[in-house]
Design a protein around this motif. Structure first.
Motif, short mmCIF file in Angstrom:
data_model
loop_
_atom_site.label_atom_id
_atom_site.label_comp_id
_atom_site.label_asym_id
_atom_site.label_seq_id
_atom_site.Cartn_x
_atom_site.Cartn_y
_atom_site.Cartn_z
N GLU A 88 0.87 -1.27 -0.12
CA GLU A 88 0.09 -0.01 0.05
C GLU A 88 0.96 1.29 -0.08
OE1 GLU A 88 -3.74 0.50 2.07
OE2 GLU A 88 -3.07 -1.23 3.10
N GLY A 89 1.91 1.18 0.86
CA GLY A 89 2.74 2.28 0.86
C GLY A 89 3.72 2.66 -0.14
N ARG A 90 3.92 1.57 -1.14
CA ARG A 90 4.97 1.74 -2.20
C ARG A 90 4.71 1.31 -3.51
NH1 ARG A 90 7.29 0.31 2.67
NH2 ARG A 90 9.27 1.09 3.02
N ALA A 91 3.23 1.10 -3.94
CA ALA A 91 2.85 0.84 -5.26
C ALA A 91 1.68 1.69 -5.85
CB ALA A 91 2.03 -0.58 -5.35
N ASP A 92 1.47 1.48 -7.14
CA ASP A 92 0.48 2.35 -7.70
C ASP A 92 -0.95 2.04 -7.22
OD1 ASP A 92 -0.83 0.56 -9.98
OD2 ASP A 92 1.39 -0.12 -9.82
N ALA A 93 -1.80 3.04 -7.88
CA ALA A 93 -3.11 3.00 -7.18
C ALA A 93 -3.62 1.53 -7.58
CB ALA A 93 -4.08 3.84 -7.86
N GLY A 94 -3.41 0.66 -8.32
CA GLY A 94 -4.02 -0.77 -8.65
C GLY A 94 -3.50 -1.62 -7.76
N LEU A 95 -2.36 -1.51 -7.34
CA LEU A 95 -1.99 -2.55 -6.52
C LEU A 95 -2.17 -2.17 -4.89
CD1 LEU A 95 1.86 -3.58 -7.44
CD2 LEU A 95 -0.11 -4.80 -7.45
N LYS A 96 -2.67 -0.88 -4.94
CA LYS A 96 -3.01 -0.61 -3.47
C LYS A 96 -4.28 -0.99 -3.09
CE LYS A 96 -0.43 3.91 -3.01
NZ LYS A 96 -0.45 5.21 -2.72
N ARG A 100 -5.62 -3.75 -0.21
CA ARG A 100 -6.70 -3.77 0.65
C ARG A 100 -7.77 -4.77 0.27
NH1 ARG A 100 -6.46 2.24 -1.55
NH2 ARG A 100 -5.14 3.04 0.06
N GLY A 101 -8.06 -5.08 -0.89
CA GLY A 101 -9.16 -6.05 -1.18
C GLY A 101 -8.76 -7.45 -0.74
N ALA A 102 -7.43 -7.82 -0.82
CA ALA A 102 -7.00 -9.20 -0.47
C ALA A 102 -7.08 -9.18 1.13
CB ALA A 102 -5.64 -9.47 -0.72
N ILE A 106 -9.30 -11.79 3.30
CA ILE A 106 -8.78 -12.75 4.52
C ILE A 106 -9.47 -12.34 5.62
CG2 ILE A 106 -6.71 -13.11 5.71
CD1 ILE A 106 -4.90 -12.25 3.19
N ALA A 107 -9.84 -11.08 5.89
CA ALA A 107 -10.41 -10.79 7.15
C ALA A 107 -11.88 -11.55 7.25
CB ALA A 107 -10.57 -9.35 7.36
N ALA A 108 -12.49 -11.64 6.18
CA ALA A 108 -13.93 -12.04 6.11
C ALA A 108 -14.01 -13.48 6.50
CB ALA A 108 -14.65 -11.96 4.82
#
Length: 228
Positions: A88-96, A100-102, A106-108
């Motif tokens: 999240e802190g080092r990539a472009d918007a798509g990877l961010k 977050r989606g991943a 996992i949390a679900a």
């Protein structure tokens, strides 16, 4: 370690290997006898795990059998959270968005005591977001890697000299202060490394490299003296 925990650990040990591993090595890792190991392998095979091999040859897990995410240990959850927040802190918007989606997926499926580790992490990844030039280049470089296409670069080296290069992308390296593309350079006829912040312009070409990316990656690792 309970038998259920041991079976999960055995599955994980097999999943981490691509080549057959001797039963004795697995037994030593799990701290059990060979007889117990053979019995555990039989139990997993009966549950649908595609474990192939035999005594004296070794065992390998074929693709197609997965463990449910709720079996993640607390340390594994923390490792996933740390990795996702690093992205999240080092990539472009798509990877961010992907990171977050991943984490959300996992949390679900995690039990509450594990999901809490995602909301209240014990380890934090400091941000080092790409600058404007890197931010513009990164999505295009990733697209070329994913589609296995050549890239045309307007590149400025460390001495300020400009050149145009056509390269065959191999892999992206994310370092603390720079993002680096490893690629085969048609101009130099050799593997080279290109910083994304020195790419003045990037164009994804329709042409594919003459070798698949996997073969290029093997060649690059060999050139760099890295283990395959």
């Amino acid at each position: 370690m309970s038998r259920a925990e041991r079976l999960l650990e055995l599955m994980q040990n097999l999943r981490l290997r691509r080549r057959p591993v001797a039963g004795l090595a697995l037994a030593e890792e799990l701290g059990v006898s060979l007889r117990t190991l053979y019995r555990d392998i039989g139990a997993l095979q009966a549950q649908g795990a595609r474990i192939e091999g035999e005594a004296g040859f070794g065992y390998v897990l074929k693709p197609g059998f997965t463990l449910p995410p709720l079996m993640f240990s607390l340390e594994e959850v923390e490792a996933l959270a740390l990795g996702a927040r690093w992205v999240e802190g080092r990539a472009d918007a798509g990877l961010k968005r992907a990171a977050r989606g991943a984490l959300a997926k996992i949390a679900a499926v995690l039990p509450p005591e594990r999901a809490e580790a995602l909301d209240w992490p014990t380890m934090l990844a400091g941000a080092s977001a790409p600058d404007g030039r890197e931010g513009a280049s990164l999505p295009l470089v990733r697209a070329a890697l994913g589609a296995e296409r050549k890239l045309k670069l307007a590149y400025v080296d460390k001495d300020g000299r400009s050149s145009t290069r056509v390269v065959w992308p191999v892999a992206l390296g994310f370092f603390d202060h720079a993002r680096m593309l490893a690629a085969w350079c048609e101009t130099r006829q050799a593997f080279r490394h290109f910083r994304l912040d020195r790419m003045a312009a990037v164009e994804v070409l329709d042409e594919r490299p003459p070798k698949p990316r996997r073969a290029l990656l093997i060649d690059w690792r060999r050139t760099e003296g890295l283990d395959e």
